[in-house]
Write an enzyme that holds these catalytic residues in place. Sequence first.
Site, PDB file in Angstrom:
ATOM      1  N   LYS A 146      -3.920  -9.270  -7.459  1.00  0.00           N
ATOM      2  CA  LYS A 146      -5.110  -9.614  -6.662  1.00  0.00           C
ATOM      3  C   LYS A 146      -6.332  -8.824  -7.142  1.00  0.00           C
ATOM      4  CE  LYS A 146      -5.971  -7.966  -2.498  1.00  0.00           C
ATOM      5  NZ  LYS A 146      -5.853  -7.560  -1.107  1.00  0.00           N
TER       6      LYS A 146
ATOM      7  N   LYS B 150       0.836  -1.206   0.000  1.00  0.00           N
ATOM      8  CA  LYS B 150       0.000   0.000   0.000  1.00  0.00           C
ATOM      9  C   LYS B 150       0.870   1.256   0.000  1.00  0.00           C
ATOM     10  CE  LYS B 150      -4.331  -1.835   1.256  1.00  0.00           C
ATOM     11  NZ  LYS B 150      -5.421  -2.064   2.144  1.00  0.00           N
TER      12      LYS B 150
ATOM     13  N   LYS C 265     -10.859  -4.038  -4.540  1.00  0.00           N
ATOM     14  CA  LYS C 265     -12.077  -3.227  -4.540  1.00  0.00           C
ATOM     15  C   LYS C 265     -11.905  -1.909  -5.314  1.00  0.00           C
ATOM     16  CE  LYS C 265     -13.344  -4.396   0.261  1.00  0.00           C
ATOM     17  NZ  LYS C 265     -12.258  -4.089   1.195  1.00  0.00           N
TER      18      LYS C 265
HETATM   19  P1  TYM Z   1     -10.694  -6.456   3.134  1.00  0.00           P
HETATM   20  O1  TYM Z   1     -11.789  -5.485   3.316  1.00  0.00           O
HETATM   21  O2  TYM Z   1      -9.552  -6.071   2.243  1.00  0.00           O
HETATM   22  O3  TYM Z   1     -11.260  -7.826   2.587  1.00  0.00           O
HETATM   23  C1  TYM Z   1     -12.316  -8.535   3.231  1.00  0.00           C
HETATM   24  C2  TYM Z   1     -12.067 -10.027   3.119  1.00  0.00           C
HETATM   25  O4  TYM Z   1     -11.976 -10.414   1.746  1.00  0.00           O
HETATM   26  C3  TYM Z   1     -10.772 -11.135   1.520  1.00  0.00           C
HETATM   27  N1  TYM Z   1     -10.286 -10.815   0.154  1.00  0.00           N
HETATM   28  C4  TYM Z   1     -10.024 -11.724  -0.791  1.00  0.00           C
HETATM   29  N2  TYM Z   1     -10.090 -13.064  -0.776  1.00  0.00           N
HETATM   30  C5  TYM Z   1      -9.744 -13.718  -1.926  1.00  0.00           C
HETATM   31  N3  TYM Z   1      -9.337 -13.078  -3.056  1.00  0.00           N
HETATM   32  C6  TYM Z   1      -9.258 -11.728  -3.102  1.00  0.00           C
HETATM   33  N4  TYM Z   1      -8.878 -11.114  -4.214  1.00  0.00           N
HETATM   34  C7  TYM Z   1      -9.604 -10.998  -1.930  1.00  0.00           C
HETATM   35  N5  TYM Z   1      -9.637  -9.663  -1.634  1.00  0.00           N
HETATM   36  C8  TYM Z   1     -10.047  -9.586  -0.342  1.00  0.00           C
HETATM   37  C9  TYM Z   1      -9.800 -10.634   2.575  1.00  0.00           C
HETATM   38  O5  TYM Z   1      -8.780 -11.549   2.837  1.00  0.00           O
HETATM   39  C10 TYM Z   1     -10.730 -10.436   3.758  1.00  0.00           C
HETATM   40  O6  TYM Z   1     -10.908 -11.621   4.481  1.00  0.00           O
HETATM   41  N6  TYM Z   1      -8.062  -5.934   7.280  1.00  0.00           N
HETATM   42  C11 TYM Z   1      -9.237  -6.576   6.730  1.00  0.00           C
HETATM   43  C12 TYM Z   1     -10.503  -6.209   7.471  1.00  0.00           C
HETATM   44  C13 TYM Z   1     -10.421  -6.458   8.928  1.00  0.00           C
HETATM   45  C14 TYM Z   1     -10.404  -7.728   9.572  1.00  0.00           C
HETATM   46  C15 TYM Z   1     -10.323  -7.440  10.961  1.00  0.00           C
HETATM   47  C16 TYM Z   1     -10.448  -9.044   9.098  1.00  0.00           C
HETATM   48  C17 TYM Z   1     -10.370  -5.493   9.895  1.00  0.00           C
HETATM   49  N7  TYM Z   1     -10.320  -6.076  11.103  1.00  0.00           N
HETATM   50  C18 TYM Z   1     -10.272  -8.489  11.880  1.00  0.00           C
HETATM   51  C19 TYM Z   1     -10.395 -10.081  10.049  1.00  0.00           C
HETATM   52  C20 TYM Z   1     -10.311  -9.779  11.414  1.00  0.00           C
HETATM   53  C21 TYM Z   1      -9.391  -6.135   5.300  1.00  0.00           C
HETATM   54  O7  TYM Z   1      -8.930  -5.114   4.897  1.00  0.00           O
HETATM   55  O8  TYM Z   1     -10.140  -6.934   4.543  1.00  0.00           O
END
Ligand code: TYM
Length: 339
Positions: free
Chosen positions: A204, A122, A207
């Site tokens: 990857k 990032k 979003k």
């Molecule tokens: P975030 O918002 O980026 O993504 C949410 C979930 O989606 C999964 N993910 C993917 N899985 C497979 N292929 C992809 N291309 C892909 N893009 C995203 C992510 O692995 C995630 O599980 N930091 C976290 C949010 C968070 C969190 C937490 C998660 C905040 N606090 C505590 C678990 C526990 C995040 O940014 O996810």
Amino acid sequence: MEAVQNNEAAPRKRVFSAIKPTGNPTLGNYVGAMKYWGGMADEYDCLYAVADLHAITVNIEPKELRENSKRLFALLIAIGIDPDRNVLFMQSHVSAHAELGWLLNNYTMFGEARRMTQFKEKSKKAPDNINVGLFDYPVLMAADILLYQADIVPVGDDQMQHVELCRTIAQRFNNKYSPTFKMPEGRVPKSGARIYSLADPTAKMGKSDGDGSGSVFILDKPEDIMRKFKRAVTDCDSKIKASKDKPGITNLLNIYASLCGITVAAAEKEFENSDYAAFKTRVGEAAAETLRPIREKYEALRRDDVALAELMKAGAERASRIAHRTLEKVYKKIGFVRV
Ligand code: TYM
């Protein structure tokens, strides 16, 4: 936890996960994580949050943050998280997250946070906004998980390193004081833990990526989903087989296997005699069929933002009760005066 049934003999394990309201939620988010969340309530006590505090580590306009947050909250219900059987809430509505985040900063080493792949990626993407929040991001994430004494954290592959750091922090705290936090276990799905962009199958699916041609969004219309899959980058070969040198086809096989709940080997077998065009169309159809009812349910939920706000309030109250119990314990162990 009053949200769910209580079995005295064998207490149910607890699940926590969250998703950030940045950009537009994708098929990657769905296949890698969200798809499993709704069904876990049968077996576990589950808490899910919209991680809005995490969203401001990247540049985001107030209007966008507000709209994305409401959209994601409704979408989590639409994908199957029943707010009566799960605790569903906005992270910023439970002040304990920010408080425990600060406390845990003091048990996290600079070198540990600096090693995080996502921080490095990032920082490279937005060199003019490498803020301290971005650096501190995984510590807040550790607070999210540890506040609820979660046993299981269902995530995509890219979050596993953060869950590992969470365990390191918990262990350090438990060793210094006394057992306080449960050791959480990260859990990734067998297929679909990392979904790649349809336009560039080495990156990857994200979003907020580029013009959106490589990302299928959960709320995309069927015709847009079909167009994106038909244009998916593959290779000049014609075999539908998963392998390292066929990232495009492997990605499509993973998506299909996950959407249909079959193995990649079964998906390969199904398309043994197909050409790429027919295969891409079928994967597109599978995605469109899966996402259509989600979009319809989402649209119905968004017609009543007042009802959504009520659900947010109720979820935050339930989450707060659990979170403050842990937070209070932590304050006391460190030596803060509590009156
Ligand atoms: P975030 O918002 O980026 O993504 C949410 C979930 O989606 C999964 N993910 C993917 N899985 C497979 N292929 C992809 N291309 C892909 N893009 C995203 C992510 O692995 C995630 O599980 N930091 C976290 C949010 C968070 C969190 C937490 C998660 C905040 N606090 C505590 C678990 C526990 C995040 O940014 O996810």
